[in-house]
Design a protein around this motif. Sequence first.
Motif, PDB file in Angstrom:
ATOM      1  N   SER A  90       0.833  -1.196   0.000  1.00  0.00           N
ATOM      2  CA  SER A  90       0.000   0.000   0.000  1.00  0.00           C
ATOM      3  C   SER A  90       0.869   1.247   0.000  1.00  0.00           C
ATOM      4  O   SER A  90       1.973   1.250   0.561  1.00  0.00           O
ATOM      5  CB  SER A  90      -0.891  -0.011   1.253  1.00  0.00           C
ATOM      6  N   PRO A  91       0.396   2.357  -0.596  1.00  0.00           N
ATOM      7  CA  PRO A  91       1.168   3.603  -0.592  1.00  0.00           C
ATOM      8  C   PRO A  91       1.443   4.149   0.800  1.00  0.00           C
ATOM      9  O   PRO A  91       2.400   4.906   0.989  1.00  0.00           O
ATOM     10  CB  PRO A  91       0.285   4.576  -1.393  1.00  0.00           C
ATOM     11  N   SER A 134       5.424  -0.360   1.195  1.00  0.00           N
ATOM     12  CA  SER A 134       5.414   0.412  -0.035  1.00  0.00           C
ATOM     13  C   SER A 134       6.764   0.293  -0.720  1.00  0.00           C
ATOM     14  O   SER A 134       7.796   0.122  -0.054  1.00  0.00           O
ATOM     15  CB  SER A 134       5.116   1.887   0.279  1.00  0.00           C
ATOM     16  N   VAL A 139       2.238   4.961  -7.437  1.00  0.00           N
ATOM     17  CA  VAL A 139       1.128   4.010  -7.324  1.00  0.00           C
ATOM     18  C   VAL A 139       1.174   3.017  -8.478  1.00  0.00           C
ATOM     19  O   VAL A 139       1.349   3.401  -9.635  1.00  0.00           O
ATOM     20  CB  VAL A 139      -0.226   4.747  -7.316  1.00  0.00           C
TER      21      VAL A 139
END
Length: 255
Positions: A90-91, A134, A139
Amino acid sequence: MRFDIITLFPELFAPLLTSGITRRAYESGLVDVRLWNPRDHAEGNYRRVDDRTFGGGPGMVMLAEPLFHCLTAIRADRQDLAPTPLVLFSPIGQTLNHKAVAQWSDSAGAVLLCGRYEGVDQRFIDQYVGQQISLGDFVLSGGEIAAMALLDAVARLQPGVLNDEGSHQLDSFNPALDGLLDTPHYTRPEVWQGHAVPTALTSGHHARIERWRREQSLHLTAMHRPELLVQARLAGKLSREDETFLKEDQHASPP
């Protein structure tokens, strides 16, 4: 170690697991990788795994229920005494680095969740995700590439995977290099398009070669990742000779 991958696109992992040097880790079982499609654990004729987001807006969100049933099946298959950590790419996660990879390479593994679409229902994340990772400030379309990056980095640290056991010890960020960047590398021919290999490397003088490599590592780190030098200095990894070189090299251009 064992990594269970929750992904809607398990076919994306085939090249990673069957190609290159790191395939040795997967074929030998040093890194046991198992792929799980949450669609196989969804209900209804359409095996739906996503739906529209509450509050409106573009994109779809991965449903919590199929993910829950998939995770339950994985944990039952692993027969772990303690729940296996579930990792989401996930970012907002902590940026993956060498230290984290080294820790994972010496672990029992984890369950890796590859998100898709606009993301995963937050209730599932709150309830079951123990860590988020991350690759950086950008993204991706899904977590599969991030999962492959982690698997590849972990696999190459396993004994017997690389042709030279000491190869990864000289990688950038490795403690053997005091966390600095790796040195430039050269191979035959000795002169290519009018450019010769640095004379230090062809001198046969081991001490001179090692000092040249150290200085190049310091130079590249100072030019491109100066924060790594700060960390090495705070950890007492830089010698007086290193500091003298850096002082004289501060206005040099890249080699």
